[in-house]
Design an enzyme around this catalytic site. Structure first.
Site, PDB file in Angstrom:
ATOM      1  N   ARG A  18       0.811  -1.211   0.000  1.00 30.53           N
ATOM      2  CA  ARG A  18       0.000   0.000   0.000  1.00 30.53           C
ATOM      3  C   ARG A  18       0.847   1.265   0.000  1.00 30.53           C
ATOM      4  O   ARG A  18       0.349   2.367  -0.169  1.00 30.53           O
ATOM      5  CB  ARG A  18      -0.958  -0.029   1.209  1.00 30.53           C
ATOM      6  CG  ARG A  18      -2.003  -1.125   1.093  1.00 30.53           C
ATOM      7  CD  ARG A  18      -2.614  -1.514   2.436  1.00 30.53           C
ATOM      8  NE  ARG A  18      -1.808  -2.478   3.170  1.00 30.53           N
ATOM      9  CZ  ARG A  18      -2.165  -3.058   4.308  1.00 30.53           C
ATOM     10  NH1 ARG A  18      -3.326  -2.754   4.864  1.00 30.53           N
ATOM     11  NH2 ARG A  18      -1.370  -3.925   4.914  1.00 30.53           N
ATOM     12  N   THR A  85       1.598 -12.889   8.089  1.00 31.01           N
ATOM     13  CA  THR A  85       2.196 -12.646   9.407  1.00 31.01           C
ATOM     14  C   THR A  85       2.509 -13.932  10.177  1.00 31.01           C
ATOM     15  O   THR A  85       3.462 -13.966  10.953  1.00 31.01           O
ATOM     16  CB  THR A  85       1.278 -11.736  10.259  1.00 31.01           C
ATOM     17  OG1 THR A  85      -0.070 -12.214  10.161  1.00 31.01           O
ATOM     18  CG2 THR A  85       1.321 -10.300   9.783  1.00 31.01           C
ATOM     19  N   ASP A 109       5.774  -1.871  11.850  1.00 30.42           N
ATOM     20  CA  ASP A 109       5.155  -0.660  11.298  1.00 30.42           C
ATOM     21  C   ASP A 109       4.265   0.073  12.292  1.00 30.42           C
ATOM     22  O   ASP A 109       3.374   0.811  11.909  1.00 30.42           O
ATOM     23  CB  ASP A 109       4.362  -1.011  10.027  1.00 30.42           C
ATOM     24  CG  ASP A 109       3.155  -1.903  10.304  1.00 30.42           C
ATOM     25  OD1 ASP A 109       3.016  -2.393  11.443  1.00 30.42           O
ATOM     26  OD2 ASP A 109       2.353  -2.119   9.375  1.00 30.42           O
ATOM     27  N   GLY A 146      -7.764  -5.966  11.756  1.00 34.96           N
ATOM     28  CA  GLY A 146      -8.466  -7.184  12.124  1.00 34.96           C
ATOM     29  C   GLY A 146      -9.397  -6.885  13.295  1.00 34.96           C
ATOM     30  O   GLY A 146      -9.051  -6.109  14.178  1.00 34.96           O
ATOM     31  N   ARG A 339      26.057  27.005   6.209  1.00 40.47           N
ATOM     32  CA  ARG A 339      26.355  25.703   5.601  1.00 40.47           C
ATOM     33  C   ARG A 339      27.346  24.920   6.464  1.00 40.47           C
ATOM     34  O   ARG A 339      27.865  25.442   7.451  1.00 40.47           O
ATOM     35  CB  ARG A 339      26.871  25.930   4.187  1.00 40.47           C
ATOM     36  CG  ARG A 339      25.760  26.473   3.266  1.00 40.47           C
ATOM     37  CD  ARG A 339      26.308  27.010   1.980  1.00 40.47           C
ATOM     38  NE  ARG A 339      27.180  26.060   1.317  1.00 40.47           N
ATOM     39  CZ  ARG A 339      28.066  26.384   0.375  1.00 40.47           C
ATOM     40  NH1 ARG A 339      28.205  27.642   0.005  1.00 40.47           N
ATOM     41  NH2 ARG A 339      28.793  25.462  -0.193  1.00 40.47           N
ATOM     42  N   TYR A 372      29.053  36.936   1.699  1.00 40.33           N
ATOM     43  CA  TYR A 372      29.391  35.517   1.597  1.00 40.33           C
ATOM     44  C   TYR A 372      30.728  35.291   2.287  1.00 40.33           C
ATOM     45  O   TYR A 372      31.741  35.897   1.910  1.00 40.33           O
ATOM     46  CB  TYR A 372      29.473  35.046   0.131  1.00 40.33           C
ATOM     47  CG  TYR A 372      30.032  33.646   0.073  1.00 40.33           C
ATOM     48  CD1 TYR A 372      29.317  32.590   0.641  1.00 40.33           C
ATOM     49  CD2 TYR A 372      31.285  33.378  -0.467  1.00 40.33           C
ATOM     50  CE1 TYR A 372      29.837  31.305   0.661  1.00 40.33           C
ATOM     51  CE2 TYR A 372      31.811  32.090  -0.456  1.00 40.33           C
ATOM     52  CZ  TYR A 372      31.078  31.059   0.114  1.00 40.33           C
ATOM     53  OH  TYR A 372      31.593  29.795   0.143  1.00 40.33           O
ATOM     54  N   ASN A 383      34.144  43.693  12.533  1.00 45.80           N
ATOM     55  CA  ASN A 383      32.906  44.045  11.839  1.00 45.80           C
ATOM     56  C   ASN A 383      33.120  43.896  10.335  1.00 45.80           C
ATOM     57  O   ASN A 383      34.054  44.464   9.775  1.00 45.80           O
ATOM     58  CB  ASN A 383      32.474  45.473  12.167  1.00 45.80           C
ATOM     59  CG  ASN A 383      31.042  45.689  11.715  1.00 45.80           C
ATOM     60  OD1 ASN A 383      30.102  45.232  12.360  1.00 45.80           O
ATOM     61  ND2 ASN A 383      30.884  46.342  10.581  1.00 45.80           N
ATOM     62  N   ALA A 386      28.670  45.606   4.915  1.00 46.81           N
ATOM     63  CA  ALA A 386      27.678  45.033   3.993  1.00 46.81           C
ATOM     64  C   ALA A 386      28.309  44.724   2.635  1.00 46.81           C
ATOM     65  O   ALA A 386      29.155  45.471   2.155  1.00 46.81           O
ATOM     66  CB  ALA A 386      26.530  46.016   3.815  1.00 46.81           C
ATOM     67  N   ALA A 431      35.746  51.067   1.817  1.00 46.55           N
ATOM     68  CA  ALA A 431      34.618  50.551   1.036  1.00 46.55           C
ATOM     69  C   ALA A 431      35.074  50.249  -0.391  1.00 46.55           C
ATOM     70  O   ALA A 431      35.852  50.994  -0.974  1.00 46.55           O
ATOM     71  CB  ALA A 431      33.494  51.566   1.021  1.00 46.55           C
TER      72      ALA A 431
HETATM   73  C1  UD1 Z   1      -2.087  -6.878  10.745  1.00 46.33           C
HETATM   74  C2  UD1 Z   1      -3.048  -7.877  11.400  1.00 46.33           C
HETATM   75  C3  UD1 Z   1      -4.339  -7.156  11.733  1.00 46.33           C
HETATM   76  C4  UD1 Z   1      -4.052  -5.974  12.633  1.00 46.33           C
HETATM   77  C5  UD1 Z   1      -2.974  -5.042  12.043  1.00 46.33           C
HETATM   78  C6  UD1 Z   1      -2.535  -4.036  13.087  1.00 46.33           C
HETATM   79  C7  UD1 Z   1      -2.678 -10.137  10.487  1.00 46.33           C
HETATM   80  C8  UD1 Z   1      -3.135 -11.157   9.538  1.00 46.33           C
HETATM   81  N1  UD1 Z   1      -3.325  -8.973  10.485  1.00 46.33           N
HETATM   82  O1  UD1 Z   1      -2.681  -6.429   9.547  1.00 46.33           O
HETATM   83  O2  UD1 Z   1      -5.232  -8.038  12.378  1.00 46.33           O
HETATM   84  O3  UD1 Z   1      -5.227  -5.248  12.865  1.00 46.33           O
HETATM   85  O4  UD1 Z   1      -1.826  -5.800  11.650  1.00 46.33           O
HETATM   86  O5  UD1 Z   1      -1.646  -3.112  12.566  1.00 46.33           O
HETATM   87  O6  UD1 Z   1      -1.779 -10.408  11.261  1.00 46.33           O
HETATM   88  N2  UD1 Z   1       4.895  -8.940   7.655  1.00 46.33           N
HETATM   89  C9  UD1 Z   1       5.944  -9.793   7.400  1.00 46.33           C
HETATM   90  N3  UD1 Z   1       5.783 -10.800   6.518  1.00 46.33           N
HETATM   91  C10 UD1 Z   1       4.612 -11.015   5.870  1.00 46.33           C
HETATM   92  C11 UD1 Z   1       3.534 -10.141   6.125  1.00 46.33           C
HETATM   93  C12 UD1 Z   1       3.701  -9.120   7.034  1.00 46.33           C
HETATM   94  O7  UD1 Z   1       7.023  -9.640   7.974  1.00 46.33           O
HETATM   95  O8  UD1 Z   1       4.547 -11.977   5.093  1.00 46.33           O
HETATM   96  C13 UD1 Z   1       5.091  -7.838   8.620  1.00 46.33           C
HETATM   97  C14 UD1 Z   1       4.933  -6.474   7.983  1.00 46.33           C
HETATM   98  O9  UD1 Z   1       6.198  -5.975   7.560  1.00 46.33           O
HETATM   99  C15 UD1 Z   1       4.346  -5.647   9.113  1.00 46.33           C
HETATM  100  C16 UD1 Z   1       3.626  -6.652   9.995  1.00 46.33           C
HETATM  101  O10 UD1 Z   1       4.110  -7.934   9.605  1.00 46.33           O
HETATM  102  O11 UD1 Z   1       5.354  -5.000   9.876  1.00 46.33           O
HETATM  103  C17 UD1 Z   1       2.116  -6.599   9.794  1.00 46.33           C
HETATM  104  O12 UD1 Z   1       1.829  -6.846   8.424  1.00 46.33           O
HETATM  105  P1  UD1 Z   1       0.812  -5.947   7.607  1.00 46.33           P
HETATM  106  O13 UD1 Z   1       0.758  -6.420   6.224  1.00 46.33           O
HETATM  107  O14 UD1 Z   1       1.072  -4.526   7.855  1.00 46.33           O
HETATM  108  O15 UD1 Z   1      -0.548  -6.386   8.335  1.00 46.33           O
HETATM  109  P2  UD1 Z   1      -1.890  -5.577   8.423  1.00 46.33           P
HETATM  110  O16 UD1 Z   1      -2.650  -5.718   7.183  1.00 46.33           O
HETATM  111  O17 UD1 Z   1      -1.621  -4.215   8.915  1.00 46.33           O
HETATM  112 CA    CA Z   2       0.211  -2.994   9.302  1.00 46.91          CA
END
Ligand code: UD1
Ligand code: CA
Length: 466
Positions: A18, A85, A109, A146, A339, A372, A383, A386, A431
């Site tokens: 996204r 996840t 994140d 979720g 700078r 400058y 001093n 200008a 000057a």
């Molecule tokens: C996830 C949760 C959701 C929750 C939300 C909160 C799941 C299925 N969903 O959704 O219930 O409300 O977080 O913020 O768990 N990641 C990996 N590998 C992967 C997928 C994700 O390392 O294969 C990591 C991402 O980098 C991220 C974290 O897991 O840091 C969460 O993944 P993301 O895709 O952001 O999940 P959400 O859709 O936000």
């Molecule tokens: Ca997320």
């Protein structure tokens, strides 16, 4: 009784679809640092015996950044394909080898998470002897999160992702935060039972709730007191929203420490900036990187400082500075550009339309207008009139040379100092002087020795045609 052991897993392998970016999501910058750095910092104080970062998309970059962000020892686990996840948790868990104890799982994140919230979640988990404990939040707008489904007794039954939720389920405002504590054995056994039978065809970590409940394990859910803490960053829109909250949090910390911030909403202070007591920060001030502001200083409006040190009681108005040092009680601005390597000593001044680079302006010395100053050493109580320019750059050779000015010197308006050149203590220039030869201490020099000294050879190619 000895405290149970703790390991932490940071999920940071996701694609960040996204975000529509070539930079991995967790490396996008918020208040001066990448998202994942905030999570690592929150975890650092929990004294986990092992911290695993799950990497995948842009893994090498994420790994290099994480190593820079913390002194703590990290283990990196590669998730080959971003299958969800639960698969990421599995990759992290594999890296825990023989560890036994509690496993904290945190998404990379969610930068607003605090150590206190994580600690409270761990304590709740231990107190209730749960197989898993999840952090949830009551959100005004839980779109994209979720949803937490509770049974008639109010216990968590399962979590349903937005994409799989029915309209009734979508109406639930309690959201999963993706922050978990597991008993390691419960985590391992449940991860193997998760399938991809969902709208996104991913392995969802959220499915462990139903798996553990079916096995008769206790699953606890703790609702966070501050729902803003758990906001995840999935897009640049959310990045901007979370940045606003983070800026507010940073501003509050400084205000509670005795700094006046006239309008926090229009003040941009990075996480690593330090500000002394009774400093006043006016609107549209941007303080970045390792910037330090001394006590009682007045900064802004309209100031951008990057990796710059400002001493006590200094004022900086309408100015841009990068890797500069502004001494105590020095004055900068309005409309000044400092700078890298610009150093203003105590009580010095760089005023309107003045640019300073790699130069020291001595104690009490002033460059009030339209000048400058580059590659120069200026002594005390000087001093600079200008329109003065240090002609530090030879356009023909590309060489830069130094200008050295002693103490108590008066440089007349519109003086050109053709470097390398030295002006002795107490000297004066009239000057419009063009100074191409050294001036001795106490000497008064005037005039412009501009006269033809030689002819340039026309360039063979690429030169200007007549
Ligand atoms: C996830 C949760 C959701 C929750 C939300 C909160 C799941 C299925 N969903 O959704 O219930 O409300 O977080 O913020 O768990 N990641 C990996 N590998 C992967 C997928 C994700 O390392 O294969 C990591 C991402 O980098 C991220 C974290 O897991 O840091 C969460 O993944 P993301 O895709 O952001 O999940 P959400 O859709 O936000
Ligand atoms: Ca997320």
């Amino acid at each position: 009784m000895s405290t149970p052991r703790l390991a932490a897993i940071v999920l940071a392998a996701g694609e960040g679809k996204r975000f529509k970016s070539s930079t991995p999501k967790v490396l996008h910058v918020l208040c001066g640092g990448p998202l994942v750095g905030y999570v690592l910092k929150a975890i650092a104080s929990l004294a986990a015996s092992k911290t695993v970062v799950v990497i995948g998309r842009g893994g090498d970059e994420v790994k290099a950044a994480c190593k820079q962000l913390t002194k703590a020892k990290l283990t990196f686990a590669l998730q080959e394909k971003q299958l969800g996840t639960a698969d990421a948790a599995r990759a992290g868990d594999d890296a825990l080898a023989k560890f036994s104890g509690d496993v904290l799982i945190v998404p990379g994140d969610s930068p607003l998470l605090t150590a206190e919230t994580l600690q409270a979640l761990i304590e709740h988990h231990r107190r209730t002897k749960a197989g898993a404990t999840m952090l949830t939040a009551e959100l005004d707008d839980p779109t994209g999160y979720g949803r937490v489904i509770r049974d008639a007794q109010g216990r968590v039954e399962r979590v349903v992702e937005e994409t799989d939720a029915t309209p009734d389920e979508k109406a639930i405002t309690e959201a999963n935060t993706s922050v978990w504590v597991f008993d390691r054995a419960a985590l391992r056994s449940s991860l193997t039972k998760i399938d991809r039978a969902n709208a996104q065809k991913e392995f969802y970590l959220t499915d462990v709730v139903a798996v553990l409940r079916d096995k008769g394990e206790v699953v606890e859910a703790v609702k966070t007191r501050d729902p803003t803490e758990v906001l995840g960053v999935n897009s640049r829109v959310q990045l901007a929203d979370v940045a606003a909250l983070m800026r507010r949090r940073i501003a509050e910390r400084h205000m509670l420490d005795g700094v006046t911030i006239v309008d926090p909403a229009t003040t941009f202070i990075d996480a690593g900036v330090t500000i002394g007591r009774d400093a006043i920060i006016h609107p549209l001030t941007h303080l970045h990187g390792a910037t330090t502001i001394g006590a009682g200083s007045e900064i802004g409006p309209n100031v951008k400082l990057v990796d710059t040190t400002v001493g006590d009681g200094a004022t900086v108005i309408n100015a841009v500075a990068n890797q500069a040092t502004v001494g105590p009680r020095a004055q900068v601005g309005p409309f000044t550009y400092l700078r890298p390597g610009a150093v203003l000593k105590e009580g010095a001044k760089a005023g309107a339309y003045v640019e300073v680079k790699k130069s020291t302006i001595g104690k009490g010395s002033k460059v009030p207008h339209l000048s400058y100053i580059g590659d120069a050493e200026i002594g005390e109580n000087v001093n600079i009139g200008a329109g003065t320019i240090t002609c530090n750059y030879d356009g023909e050779t590309g060489k830069k040379s130094k200008t050295v000015i002693g103490d108590d010197v008066l440089i007349g308006s519109d003086t050109m100092l053709v470097a390398p050149v030295t002006v002795g203590d107490g000297a004066v220039t009239g000057a419009g002087s063009v100074v191409s030869k050294d001036i001795g201490p106490g000497e008064v020099a005037i005039g412009a020795p501009a006269r033809t000294v030689r002819k340039r050879k026309p360039k063979k190619e690429g030169g200007r045609k007549k």
